[in-house]
Design a protein around this motif. Sequence first.
Motif, PDB file in Angstrom:
ATOM      1  N   VAL A  27      -4.544  -6.094  -8.069  1.00  0.00           N
ATOM      2  CA  VAL A  27      -5.369  -5.519  -6.996  1.00  0.00           C
ATOM      3  C   VAL A  27      -6.093  -4.244  -7.401  1.00  0.00           C
ATOM      4  O   VAL A  27      -7.100  -3.885  -6.771  1.00  0.00           O
TER       5      VAL A  27
ATOM      6  N   ARG B 262     -11.256  -0.212   4.537  1.00  0.00           N
ATOM      7  CA  ARG B 262     -12.123  -1.332   4.181  1.00  0.00           C
ATOM      8  C   ARG B 262     -13.309  -0.829   3.378  1.00  0.00           C
ATOM      9  O   ARG B 262     -13.979   0.132   3.751  1.00  0.00           O
TER      10      ARG B 262
ATOM     11  N   ALA C  68       0.848  -1.200   0.000  1.00  0.00           N
ATOM     12  CA  ALA C  68       0.000   0.000   0.000  1.00  0.00           C
ATOM     13  C   ALA C  68       0.881   1.247   0.000  1.00  0.00           C
ATOM     14  O   ALA C  68       1.797   1.377   0.807  1.00  0.00           O
TER      15      ALA C  68
ATOM     16  N   MET D  29      -7.073  -9.967   0.479  1.00  0.00           N
ATOM     17  CA  MET D  29      -7.450  -8.681   1.069  1.00  0.00           C
ATOM     18  C   MET D  29      -8.369  -7.874   0.159  1.00  0.00           C
ATOM     19  O   MET D  29      -8.863  -6.822   0.561  1.00  0.00           O
ATOM     20  N   ALA D  30      -8.563  -8.329  -1.076  1.00  0.00           N
ATOM     21  CA  ALA D  30      -9.372  -7.559  -2.020  1.00  0.00           C
ATOM     22  C   ALA D  30     -10.194  -8.510  -2.874  1.00  0.00           C
ATOM     23  O   ALA D  30      -9.786  -9.634  -3.140  1.00  0.00           O
TER      24      ALA D  30
ATOM     25  N   ILE E  29       0.064  -6.542   0.247  1.00  0.00           N
ATOM     26  CA  ILE E  29      -1.332  -6.823  -0.064  1.00  0.00           C
ATOM     27  C   ILE E  29      -1.438  -8.215  -0.665  1.00  0.00           C
ATOM     28  O   ILE E  29      -0.750  -8.537  -1.642  1.00  0.00           O
TER      29      ILE E  29
ATOM     30  N   ILE F 195      -9.638  -0.046  -4.696  1.00  0.00           N
ATOM     31  CA  ILE F 195      -8.204   0.229  -4.746  1.00  0.00           C
ATOM     32  C   ILE F 195      -7.843   0.858  -6.087  1.00  0.00           C
ATOM     33  O   ILE F 195      -8.146   0.309  -7.152  1.00  0.00           O
TER      34      ILE F 195
ATOM     35  N   ASP G 120      -8.998  -2.950   6.495  1.00  0.00           N
ATOM     36  CA  ASP G 120      -8.173  -1.744   6.487  1.00  0.00           C
ATOM     37  C   ASP G 120      -6.730  -2.145   6.208  1.00  0.00           C
ATOM     38  O   ASP G 120      -6.196  -3.079   6.821  1.00  0.00           O
ATOM     39  N   ILE G 121      -6.076  -1.440   5.291  1.00  0.00           N
ATOM     40  CA  ILE G 121      -4.690  -1.724   4.927  1.00  0.00           C
ATOM     41  C   ILE G 121      -3.880  -0.464   5.173  1.00  0.00           C
ATOM     42  O   ILE G 121      -4.203   0.607   4.640  1.00  0.00           O
TER      43      ILE G 121
ATOM     44  N   ALA H 170     -11.206  -3.353  -1.153  1.00  0.00           N
ATOM     45  CA  ALA H 170     -10.455  -3.751   0.038  1.00  0.00           C
ATOM     46  C   ALA H 170     -11.390  -4.410   1.046  1.00  0.00           C
ATOM     47  O   ALA H 170     -12.434  -3.854   1.400  1.00  0.00           O
TER      48      ALA H 170
ATOM     49  N   ILE I  63      -5.504   2.437   3.079  1.00  0.00           N
ATOM     50  CA  ILE I  63      -6.690   2.080   2.302  1.00  0.00           C
ATOM     51  C   ILE I  63      -7.755   1.589   3.280  1.00  0.00           C
ATOM     52  O   ILE I  63      -7.485   0.686   4.083  1.00  0.00           O
TER      53      ILE I  63
END
Length: 220
Positions: A104, A74, A68, A123-124, A119, A78, A112-113, A109, A72
Amino acid sequence: MRLRKTSGHHGCMVTFSFIKPPARGSLRRRRMADALRRLTAALCVGLAVLFGLEAVLAVVETEPMVVAARSIRRGDIILAADVQLADMPVSAIGPSWACNIEDVVGKVAQIDIEAADPISTHMARDAPVAPTGTTVIEVRLASSVDDVLAGDQVRLVSAVGCEGADCTLAENATVMNVDKPDTTGALGSNDRLVSFAMPPEAAAKVMELQQAGAIMAVVR
């Protein structure tokens, strides 16, 4: 052991010699054993150094991985500006970590990143596409959007202007985008604009009744 042979006329003598191994316990035998031990120890040290170098090289060898570039949230879609490539040790890269930015970008998302976090593909998820025959509108929600992600199917209900089953405005509304701030100030400061895809008749009900009062999303 020696073998001596003498010829008749010339008196020549031929001598054959055989080397005997050093006697057990002799100084020469002890020196040979000591040299052998040193050679064996040197070989072991060399192998240990070789394996150690291979292990170090495996740790420091790097490959690009997607991280990231900034925080980013949630539910955010992205963007290319949200991520970048960074060199990471090969030993730390698993099969689920994204190595290409294209893997990605455009996805939603799921958590939370934080900035600089690697990543993974878990996560996505893919951003939703509006189903055929639906229309996309923005709805001011009075309910919490913390548990709602793009791609979810929800039921939209009105708090006023209806009774019983008539309070359901859209049975299966697809969340397209989440938590856009309501800059109109038409309702309360806690309201959020969320994009939904739904049939046109349901969209007409939502647009009519959201002027009268709060609309809530019921997560399935």
